[in-house]
Write a protein that holds these residues in place. Structure first.
Motif, PDB file in Angstrom:
ATOM      1  N   LYS A 193       1.006  -0.935  -0.140  1.00  0.00           N
ATOM      2  CA  LYS A 193      -0.271  -0.385  -0.229  1.00  0.00           C
ATOM      3  C   LYS A 193       0.496   1.393   0.215  1.00  0.00           C
ATOM      4  O   LYS A 193       1.723   1.000   0.244  1.00  0.00           O
ATOM      5  CB  LYS A 193      -1.208   0.265   1.134  1.00  0.00           C
ATOM      6  CG  LYS A 193      -1.745  -1.417   1.287  1.00  0.00           C
ATOM      7  CD  LYS A 193      -2.570  -1.223   0.263  1.00  0.00           C
ATOM      8  CE  LYS A 193      -3.676  -2.181   0.229  1.00  0.00           C
ATOM      9  NZ  LYS A 193      -4.968  -2.209  -0.981  1.00  0.00           N
ATOM     10  N   GLY A 194       0.329   2.124  -0.417  1.00  0.00           N
ATOM     11  CA  GLY A 194       1.107   3.938  -0.786  1.00  0.00           C
ATOM     12  C   GLY A 194       1.666   4.030   0.606  1.00  0.00           C
ATOM     13  O   GLY A 194       0.713   3.738   1.811  1.00  0.00           O
ATOM     14  N   ILE A 195       2.309   4.643   1.281  1.00  0.00           N
ATOM     15  CA  ILE A 195       3.210   5.003   2.280  1.00  0.00           C
ATOM     16  C   ILE A 195       2.833   6.335   2.381  1.00  0.00           C
ATOM     17  O   ILE A 195       3.098   7.363   2.125  1.00  0.00           O
ATOM     18  CB  ILE A 195       4.673   4.982   2.430  1.00  0.00           C
ATOM     19  CG1 ILE A 195       5.196   3.483   1.982  1.00  0.00           C
ATOM     20  CG2 ILE A 195       5.823   5.239   3.800  1.00  0.00           C
ATOM     21  CD1 ILE A 195       5.753   2.844   1.593  1.00  0.00           C
ATOM     22  N   LYS A 196       2.303   6.813   3.205  1.00  0.00           N
ATOM     23  CA  LYS A 196       1.799   8.770   3.811  1.00  0.00           C
ATOM     24  C   LYS A 196       2.913   9.444   4.448  1.00  0.00           C
ATOM     25  O   LYS A 196       2.753  10.302   4.563  1.00  0.00           O
ATOM     26  CB  LYS A 196       0.843   8.166   4.331  1.00  0.00           C
ATOM     27  CG  LYS A 196      -0.081  10.048   4.393  1.00  0.00           C
ATOM     28  CD  LYS A 196      -0.010  10.653   3.825  1.00  0.00           C
ATOM     29  CE  LYS A 196      -0.475  12.189   3.559  1.00  0.00           C
ATOM     30  NZ  LYS A 196      -1.820  11.961   4.520  1.00  0.00           N
ATOM     31  N   CYS A 197       3.515   8.615   5.640  1.00  0.00           N
ATOM     32  CA  CYS A 197       4.013   8.927   6.798  1.00  0.00           C
ATOM     33  C   CYS A 197       5.398   7.719   6.979  1.00  0.00           C
ATOM     34  O   CYS A 197       5.376   6.540   6.697  1.00  0.00           O
ATOM     35  CB  CYS A 197       3.382   9.491   7.443  1.00  0.00           C
ATOM     36  SG  CYS A 197       2.689   8.069   8.813  1.00  0.00           S
ATOM     37  N   GLY A 198       6.448   8.474   7.679  1.00  0.00           N
ATOM     38  CA  GLY A 198       8.225   7.492   7.954  1.00  0.00           C
ATOM     39  C   GLY A 198       9.356   8.396   8.550  1.00  0.00           C
ATOM     40  O   GLY A 198       9.154  10.184   8.385  1.00  0.00           O
ATOM     41  N   GLN A 199       9.493   8.308   9.370  1.00  0.00           N
ATOM     42  CA  GLN A 199      10.332   8.236  10.372  1.00  0.00           C
ATOM     43  C   GLN A 199      11.692   6.834  11.005  1.00  0.00           C
ATOM     44  O   GLN A 199      10.940   6.212  11.530  1.00  0.00           O
ATOM     45  CB  GLN A 199      10.332   9.200  11.074  1.00  0.00           C
ATOM     46  CG  GLN A 199      10.930   9.782  12.651  1.00  0.00           C
ATOM     47  CD  GLN A 199      11.226  11.454  11.737  1.00  0.00           C
ATOM     48  OE1 GLN A 199      12.575  11.137  11.518  1.00  0.00           O
ATOM     49  NE2 GLN A 199      10.678  12.219  11.520  1.00  0.00           N
ATOM     50  N   PHE A 200      12.781   7.504  11.115  1.00  0.00           N
ATOM     51  CA  PHE A 200      13.877   7.150  11.324  1.00  0.00           C
ATOM     52  C   PHE A 200      13.753   6.861  13.145  1.00  0.00           C
ATOM     53  O   PHE A 200      13.181   7.646  13.995  1.00  0.00           O
ATOM     54  CB  PHE A 200      15.288   7.123  11.079  1.00  0.00           C
ATOM     55  CG  PHE A 200      15.504   7.262   9.826  1.00  0.00           C
ATOM     56  CD1 PHE A 200      16.163   5.782   9.294  1.00  0.00           C
ATOM     57  CD2 PHE A 200      15.787   7.627   8.732  1.00  0.00           C
ATOM     58  CE1 PHE A 200      16.283   5.834   8.238  1.00  0.00           C
ATOM     59  CE2 PHE A 200      15.545   7.218   7.204  1.00  0.00           C
ATOM     60  CZ  PHE A 200      16.587   6.363   6.838  1.00  0.00           C
ATOM     61  N   LEU A 201      13.321   5.478  13.417  1.00  0.00           N
ATOM     62  CA  LEU A 201      13.763   4.938  15.019  1.00  0.00           C
ATOM     63  C   LEU A 201      15.047   4.250  15.245  1.00  0.00           C
ATOM     64  O   LEU A 201      15.363   2.722  14.750  1.00  0.00           O
ATOM     65  CB  LEU A 201      12.538   3.826  15.840  1.00  0.00           C
ATOM     66  CG  LEU A 201      12.392   3.257  16.655  1.00  0.00           C
ATOM     67  CD1 LEU A 201      11.707   4.303  17.744  1.00  0.00           C
ATOM     68  CD2 LEU A 201      11.718   1.972  16.789  1.00  0.00           C
ATOM     69  N   ASP A 202      15.713   4.703  15.049  1.00  0.00           N
ATOM     70  CA  ASP A 202      17.746   5.074  15.656  1.00  0.00           C
ATOM     71  C   ASP A 202      17.897   4.209  13.882  1.00  0.00           C
ATOM     72  O   ASP A 202      18.176   5.343  12.972  1.00  0.00           O
ATOM     73  CB  ASP A 202      18.104   3.906  16.075  1.00  0.00           C
ATOM     74  CG  ASP A 202      19.128   3.863  17.123  1.00  0.00           C
ATOM     75  OD1 ASP A 202      20.201   4.929  16.487  1.00  0.00           O
ATOM     76  OD2 ASP A 202      19.653   2.818  17.599  1.00  0.00           O
TER      77      ASP A 202
END
Length: 343
Positions: A66-75
């Motif tokens: 599915k399409g990706i709307k948001c993301g962030q690194f966790l370490d």
């Protein structure tokens, strides 16, 4: 605006994409960044781009259902939310999913991570109106902030971690009806809420790993709301600034200087601001109680960088003034902002 000694916004590299990007994040400690979005066939895509002197080169492409709307690194791991409400944590080197959960009933609009002190945690905000905090070592949410049952459920558009020092941690939540809420994870309670009468497209503490200092929320109708969080007195001292003549999709503080930040214009413009503190941050009110005093905002420079809204922006933590961004015109860019060391 005096531009004599103002920072200059320089487009360094530009690349056209074959998908709509919603997320761009630098891979920590590298000259690479991640782009995530949705191609025309409505699946998801994660691309890793390498920054060379004269070009941006795609070195890896990972498809998702599915399409990706948001993301962030966790370490060193990448956490992201998709259009189906799933939260995943991915090791980009091995392509292995280390955590996956059906986090929400609808699209995950926003995500943030915190891992500097205490347990690693992820906060997600969704169209279903819920804001949830996750520990990727367990399947159930640590905290779930559910909307009060009513006819119209406010859409949780933006979330951010802050006040993460010692064993403290707070999340800020912004909703499409203009609500802003602060939730203290240690006390497990709502500690403040307000309404700015306009949908909160972006929300961010000026630094997440210190005692709460400032919070900025950007809105649908071109407003920048700044809150000084050091002194509470029937609310926090605040200011509202008219930004771009369009929706302001997000805000990103400079890692090297928490009083400088950029806003992402719905008109494709990038604005650079400086916040200046007042001579006194605290005074006494009529009853002798401490009351906060707000400072002022100064627009340092602005430039049109995309033909459509800037959907995501990320500053490089190692190189002052280096940033990557992407727009709904299906482009990504690397920019350099000069003279930021003067502020």
């Amino acid at each position: 605006m005096d531009t004599t000694n103002a920072p200059q916004i320089i487009e360094h590299l530009n690349k056209s994409l074959n998908f709509t990007p919603f997320v761009t994040r630098w891979i920590p400690g590298t000259a690479k960044f991640v782009l995530c979005g949705q191609p025309p066939k409505a699946n998801g895509i994660i691309e890793i781009l390498q920054l060379n002197k004269t070009e941006l080169k795609t070195i890896q492409s990972i498809e998702q259902p599915k399409g990706i709307k948001c993301g962030q690194f966790l370490d060193n791991l990448f956490a992201f939310g998709d259009f189906d409400g799933k939260l995943k944590v991915l090791d980009l080197e091995t392509r292995k999913t280390t955590f996956e959960v059906k986090a929400h009933d609808q699209i995950i609009n926003s995500i943030d991570t915190c891992f500097n002190i205490g347990a690693p945690e992820i906060v997600t905000g969704s169209r279903d109106g819920c804001v949830r905090v996750w520990d990727p070592r367990q399947a159930a949410p640590v905290v779930s902030l559910e909307p009060i049952e009513k006819d119209v459920i406010p859409d949780a558009w933006s979330v951010s971690f802050g006040n993460s020092y010692n064993d403290e941690r707070v999340i800020a939540c912004g909703y499409d009806n203009g609500d802003i809420k602060l939730f203290d994870l240690k006390q497990n309670q709502l500690i403040w809420d307000t309404n700015v009468k306009n949908g909160i497209c972006g929300i961010e503490f000026d630094r997440k790993d210190i005692q709460m200092n400032k919070l900025i929320a950007t809105t649908l109708e071109s407003k920048i709301n700044v809150f000084d969080l050091r002194t509470f007195n029937n609310g926090y001292a605040s200011l509202t600034h008219e930004g771009q003549k369009s929706t302001i999709w997000g805000v990103k503080h400079l890692p090297q200087n928490r009083d400088l930040f950029a806003t992402q214009g719905g008109d494709g413009a990038l604005n650079i601001y400086k916040y200046s503190y007042p001579s006194q941050r605290q005074i006494q009110d009529a009853e002798g109680k401490p009351k906060g005093v707000i400072g002022k905002l100064e627009l340092l420079n602005k430039q049109d960088v995309c033909q459509q809204p800037i959907s995501s922006l990320d500053w490089n933590a190692d190189k002052l003034g280096l940033a990557c961004l992407c727009g709904l015109d299906q482009t990504c860019k690397v920019i350099i902002v000069t003279k930021l060391n003067l502020y």
